[in-house]
Write a protein that holds these residues in place. Structure first.
Motif, PDB file in Angstrom:
ATOM      1  N   ARG A  38      35.286  37.030  36.832  1.00  0.00           N
ATOM      2  CA  ARG A  38      35.257  38.030  35.980  1.00  0.00           C
ATOM      3  C   ARG A  38      36.401  37.585  35.093  1.00  0.00           C
ATOM      4  O   ARG A  38      37.387  37.195  35.362  1.00  0.00           O
ATOM      5  N   GLU A  63      29.417  39.573  42.300  1.00  0.00           N
ATOM      6  CA  GLU A  63      30.344  39.078  41.184  1.00  0.00           C
ATOM      7  C   GLU A  63      31.044  38.076  41.778  1.00  0.00           C
ATOM      8  O   GLU A  63      31.922  38.366  42.369  1.00  0.00           O
ATOM      9  N   TYR A 122      27.386  36.656  37.872  1.00  0.00           N
ATOM     10  CA  TYR A 122      26.939  36.946  39.055  1.00  0.00           C
ATOM     11  C   TYR A 122      25.965  36.033  39.594  1.00  0.00           C
ATOM     12  O   TYR A 122      25.227  35.273  39.110  1.00  0.00           O
ATOM     13  N   PHE A 156      31.542  38.757  33.004  1.00  0.00           N
ATOM     14  CA  PHE A 156      31.425  38.333  34.431  1.00  0.00           C
ATOM     15  C   PHE A 156      30.046  37.582  34.595  1.00  0.00           C
ATOM     16  O   PHE A 156      29.407  37.398  33.689  1.00  0.00           O
TER      17      PHE A 156
END
Lengths: 115, 110
Positions: free
Chosen positions: A57, A54, A49, A47
């Protein structure tokens, strides 16, 4: 410039336990991505960020979760560890608004062994 | 069919030889094509990237992308023992996730 730093460098855990891996991005970078690299394989995206959220993914179960802090550092958490989670976990940092992935810098990785 | 295919090797060549590393891919949406070098127990290091088709040269390294054939190559001229490493091809679409090949282990023999 320290580059991308990850801790710890090595870790041994028992099946069923939980683990937290940490990443400090390169100075000036605001985006952190996590990858899993099994032995003899290429890294696989877990994933990404950005702004503590987030953003996207990969195909990993919910046992894998993460967090990004206001200083852009990040954690990867894995619950209910399986033997198959044994791998090198890589953190990559980049700057949003640039060609994010073409200017991503990787850390040395954390080698996780699940026994 | 995997999105990115790369022969894992190992590939052994004598010092000074030209090395050719290749990958094929299936997703025509990829726009960014990258080559990473990874030494044992280290993280990947970006060597070169190319946007869309064409060639790019940097010192002893040349990257080629043929989007019509979905084929990318990395050439290393005058190979050195210090070039011994695993070479990962990688590709992405805009700021999307990076898709890596398995990596080719390269040994340059002194």
């Amino acid at each position: 410039d320290a580059g991308v730093t990850q801790s710890p460098t090595h870790l041994i855990k028992t099946r069923g336990q939980q683990v937290t891996l940490r990443c400090s991005p390169k100075s000036g970078h605001d985006t952190v991505s996590w990858y899993q690299q099994a032995l003899g394989q290429g890294p696989q995206f877990i994933f990404q960020y950005y702004e503590e959220e987030e953003r996207q993914r990969g195909n990993f179960p919910d046992r894998f979760s993460g967090h990004q802090f206001p200083n852009y550092s990040s954690e990867l958490n894995v619950n209910a560890l399986l033997l198959g989670d044994s791998a090198l976990y890589l953190c990559a940092s980049s700057l949003s608004g640039t060609m994010v992935n073409t200017e991503a810098f990787f850390g040395q990785g954390t080698r996780l062994t699940v026994v | 069919q995997k999105e990115v295919e790369q022969d894992p090797g190992p590939l052994s060549v004598p010092e000074g030889a030209i090395v050719s590393l290749n990958c094929t891919y299936s997703n025509s949406a990829f726009q960014y094509f990258m080559w990473y070098r990874q030494y044992s127990r280290k993280g990947p290091e970006l060597l070169m990237y190319t946007y869309s088709s064409g060639n790019k040269e940097d010192g002893r390294f040349t990257a080629q992308v043929d989007k019509s054939s979905k084929y990318i190559s990395l050439f290393i001229r005058d190979s050195q023992p210090s070039d011994s490493a695993t070479y990962l091809c990688a590709m992405s679409w805009r700021d999307d996730k990076i898709i890596f090949g398995k990596g080719t282990r390269l040994h340059i023999l002194p």
